[in-house]
Motif scaffolding. Structure first.
Motif, PDB file in Angstrom:
ATOM      1  N   GLN A 160       0.831  -1.200   0.000  1.00 32.15           N
ATOM      2  CA  GLN A 160       0.000   0.000   0.000  1.00 32.15           C
ATOM      3  C   GLN A 160       0.867   1.252   0.000  1.00 32.15           C
ATOM      4  O   GLN A 160       0.560   2.237  -0.687  1.00 32.15           O
ATOM      5  CB  GLN A 160      -0.915  -0.003   1.233  1.00 32.15           C
ATOM      6  N   LEU A 161       1.952   1.210   0.764  1.00 33.71           N
ATOM      7  CA  LEU A 161       2.839   2.369   0.826  1.00 33.71           C
ATOM      8  C   LEU A 161       3.542   2.616  -0.508  1.00 33.71           C
ATOM      9  O   LEU A 161       3.911   3.755  -0.821  1.00 33.71           O
ATOM     10  CB  LEU A 161       3.898   2.162   1.930  1.00 33.71           C
ATOM     11  N   ARG A 162       3.709   1.568  -1.279  1.00 32.04           N
ATOM     12  CA  ARG A 162       4.380   1.732  -2.576  1.00 32.04           C
ATOM     13  C   ARG A 162       3.586   2.604  -3.541  1.00 32.04           C
ATOM     14  O   ARG A 162       4.120   3.094  -4.527  1.00 32.04           O
ATOM     15  CB  ARG A 162       4.616   0.364  -3.217  1.00 32.04           C
ATOM     16  N   LYS A 163       2.317   2.811  -3.226  1.00 25.71           N
ATOM     17  CA  LYS A 163       1.488   3.658  -4.080  1.00 25.71           C
ATOM     18  C   LYS A 163       1.812   5.138  -3.907  1.00 25.71           C
ATOM     19  O   LYS A 163       1.378   5.970  -4.708  1.00 25.71           O
ATOM     20  CB  LYS A 163       0.008   3.423  -3.778  1.00 25.71           C
ATOM     21  N   LEU A 164       2.549   5.450  -2.828  1.00 20.51           N
ATOM     22  CA  LEU A 164       2.938   6.846  -2.633  1.00 20.51           C
ATOM     23  C   LEU A 164       3.823   7.300  -3.781  1.00 20.51           C
ATOM     24  O   LEU A 164       4.568   6.524  -4.376  1.00 20.51           O
ATOM     25  CB  LEU A 164       3.693   7.007  -1.305  1.00 20.51           C
ATOM     26  N   ASN A 165       3.738   8.545  -4.079  1.00 19.51           N
ATOM     27  CA  ASN A 165       4.535   9.079  -5.183  1.00 19.51           C
ATOM     28  C   ASN A 165       6.018   8.838  -4.946  1.00 19.51           C
ATOM     29  O   ASN A 165       6.506   8.876  -3.814  1.00 19.51           O
ATOM     30  CB  ASN A 165       4.282  10.580  -5.346  1.00 19.51           C
ATOM     31  N   GLU A 166       6.723   8.587  -6.021  1.00 26.82           N
ATOM     32  CA  GLU A 166       8.150   8.314  -5.938  1.00 26.82           C
ATOM     33  C   GLU A 166       8.957   9.597  -5.774  1.00 26.82           C
ATOM     34  O   GLU A 166      10.106   9.675  -6.193  1.00 26.82           O
ATOM     35  CB  GLU A 166       8.615   7.567  -7.207  1.00 26.82           C
ATOM     36  N   GLN A 167       8.354  10.602  -5.202  1.00 26.79           N
ATOM     37  CA  GLN A 167       9.080  11.819  -4.906  1.00 26.79           C
ATOM     38  C   GLN A 167       9.854  11.640  -3.607  1.00 26.79           C
ATOM     39  O   GLN A 167       9.589  10.722  -2.828  1.00 26.79           O
ATOM     40  CB  GLN A 167       8.110  13.000  -4.790  1.00 26.79           C
ATOM     41  N   LYS A 219       9.747  13.280  -0.854  1.00 20.11           N
ATOM     42  CA  LYS A 219       8.866  13.373   0.301  1.00 20.11           C
ATOM     43  C   LYS A 219       8.079  12.077   0.496  1.00 20.11           C
ATOM     44  O   LYS A 219       7.897  11.604   1.620  1.00 20.11           O
ATOM     45  CB  LYS A 219       7.920  14.555   0.134  1.00 20.11           C
ATOM     46  N   GLY A 220       7.628  11.512  -0.637  1.00 18.74           N
ATOM     47  CA  GLY A 220       6.864  10.274  -0.568  1.00 18.74           C
ATOM     48  C   GLY A 220       7.706   9.106  -0.092  1.00 18.74           C
ATOM     49  O   GLY A 220       7.251   8.276   0.699  1.00 18.74           O
ATOM     50  N   ARG A 221       8.955   9.029  -0.523  1.00 26.09           N
ATOM     51  CA  ARG A 221       9.841   7.937  -0.109  1.00 26.09           C
ATOM     52  C   ARG A 221      10.166   8.021   1.376  1.00 26.09           C
ATOM     53  O   ARG A 221      10.221   7.014   2.069  1.00 26.09           O
ATOM     54  CB  ARG A 221      11.121   7.955  -0.944  1.00 26.09           C
ATOM     55  N   LYS A 222      10.380   9.232   1.863  1.00 27.50           N
ATOM     56  CA  LYS A 222      10.675   9.412   3.286  1.00 27.50           C
ATOM     57  C   LYS A 222       9.473   9.018   4.143  1.00 27.50           C
ATOM     58  O   LYS A 222       9.624   8.343   5.170  1.00 27.50           O
ATOM     59  CB  LYS A 222      11.063  10.867   3.568  1.00 27.50           C
ATOM     60  N   LEU A 223       8.294   9.444   3.718  1.00 26.55           N
ATOM     61  CA  LEU A 223       7.085   9.104   4.463  1.00 26.55           C
ATOM     62  C   LEU A 223       6.870   7.596   4.491  1.00 26.55           C
ATOM     63  O   LEU A 223       6.495   7.020   5.513  1.00 26.55           O
ATOM     64  CB  LEU A 223       5.876   9.800   3.830  1.00 26.55           C
ATOM     65  N   ARG A 224       7.133   6.943   3.359  1.00 32.37           N
ATOM     66  CA  ARG A 224       6.975   5.498   3.271  1.00 32.37           C
ATOM     67  C   ARG A 224       7.935   4.785   4.230  1.00 32.37           C
ATOM     68  O   ARG A 224       7.552   3.851   4.939  1.00 32.37           O
ATOM     69  CB  ARG A 224       7.227   5.044   1.837  1.00 32.37           C
ATOM     70  N   THR A 225       9.183   5.252   4.269  1.00 29.88           N
ATOM     71  CA  THR A 225      10.181   4.648   5.149  1.00 29.88           C
ATOM     72  C   THR A 225       9.807   4.835   6.617  1.00 29.88           C
ATOM     73  O   THR A 225       9.910   3.908   7.424  1.00 29.88           O
ATOM     74  CB  THR A 225      11.562   5.276   4.886  1.00 29.88           C
TER      75      THR A 225
END
Length: 217
Positions: free
Chosen positions: A63-70, A72-78
């Motif tokens: 589900q987190l992989r759907k976050l934008n590959e920007q 900001k999105g990668r940091k939030l996912r991590t």
């Protein structure tokens, strides 16, 4: 979505099959007056809690992989996934701790290959003894002259046989390897304070047998 369904189905299938096999085996062994070894119970409990956490973690990550590959999105996912991992470890450890409180049983392997089983009930620990049946199961037994003879034989690598009781009613045993020694067995300390992990080396018997064995080797 298709990949996620396959992953979920596979994990759930493994979890369900493991549980079914465990309880079927428990019913079968119980009918034969056997019981699971402690490592079987421990691994089942570990996997019983680990697999659902794994299932949730995999779905959460997908589900987190759907976050934008920007950036900001990668940091939030991590950050989100790291928080889940920390929570999962804490929950897993709490579940294991709770299981240990509810199922406080120990299995000690003795010198003759048998087991001393300690079952904690409140502030007291009760002990009984079991012999291995196979890799997965054991069978409880009561000590008698045949068991003493087999235990001594395995412990000292000699063939001991019952020769009668001494004047106090304690059974005695002899082996051709120790032709001039009679081994007197004074019984088993069932409260576990000096139980078989120590007694079995001497079998609460003649210190001379131990000396002879050390000289022989």
């Amino acid at each position: 979505m298709h990949i996620r369904m396959k992953v979920n189905t596979g994990i759930i299938a493994v979890w369900g099959m493991m549980s079914v096999l465990y309880y079927i085996g428990k019913i079968i062994t119980g009918g034969q007056q056997l019981e699971y070894r402690e490592w079987v119970n421990s691994w089942y409990v570990l996997l019983f809690w680990f697999i659902p956490l794994l299932l949730i973690g995999v779905n959460f990550w997908l589900q987190l992989r759907k976050l934008n590959e920007q950036e900001k999105g990668r940091k939030l996912r991590t950050i989100c996934f790291s928080i889940y991992c920390i929570f999962s470890v804490m929950f897993f450890m709490a579940a294991i701790f709770l299981y240990a409180l509810m199922h406080d049983t120990t299995e000690t392997t003795l010198d003759d290959g048998n087991f001393r089983i300690g079952v904690r009930a409140g502030s007291q620990t009760e002990y009984y003894y079991a012999e291995p049946v196979n890799l997965f199961t054991r069978k409880a037994f009561e000590w008698n002259n045949d068991k003493y003879a087999k235990s001594l034989s395995k412990t000292y690598d000699a063939v001991f046989q019952y020769t009668g009781d001494d004047e106090n009613g304690n059974p005695q045993f002899a082996a051709s390897e120790y032709f001039d020694i009679k081994v007197t067995v004074y019984g088993i300390d069932d409260d576990g304070s000096n139980a078989l992990d120590e007694d079995l080396r001497f079998m609460v018997t003649s210190a001379r047998l131990q000396e002879e064995r050390e000289i022989f080797y």
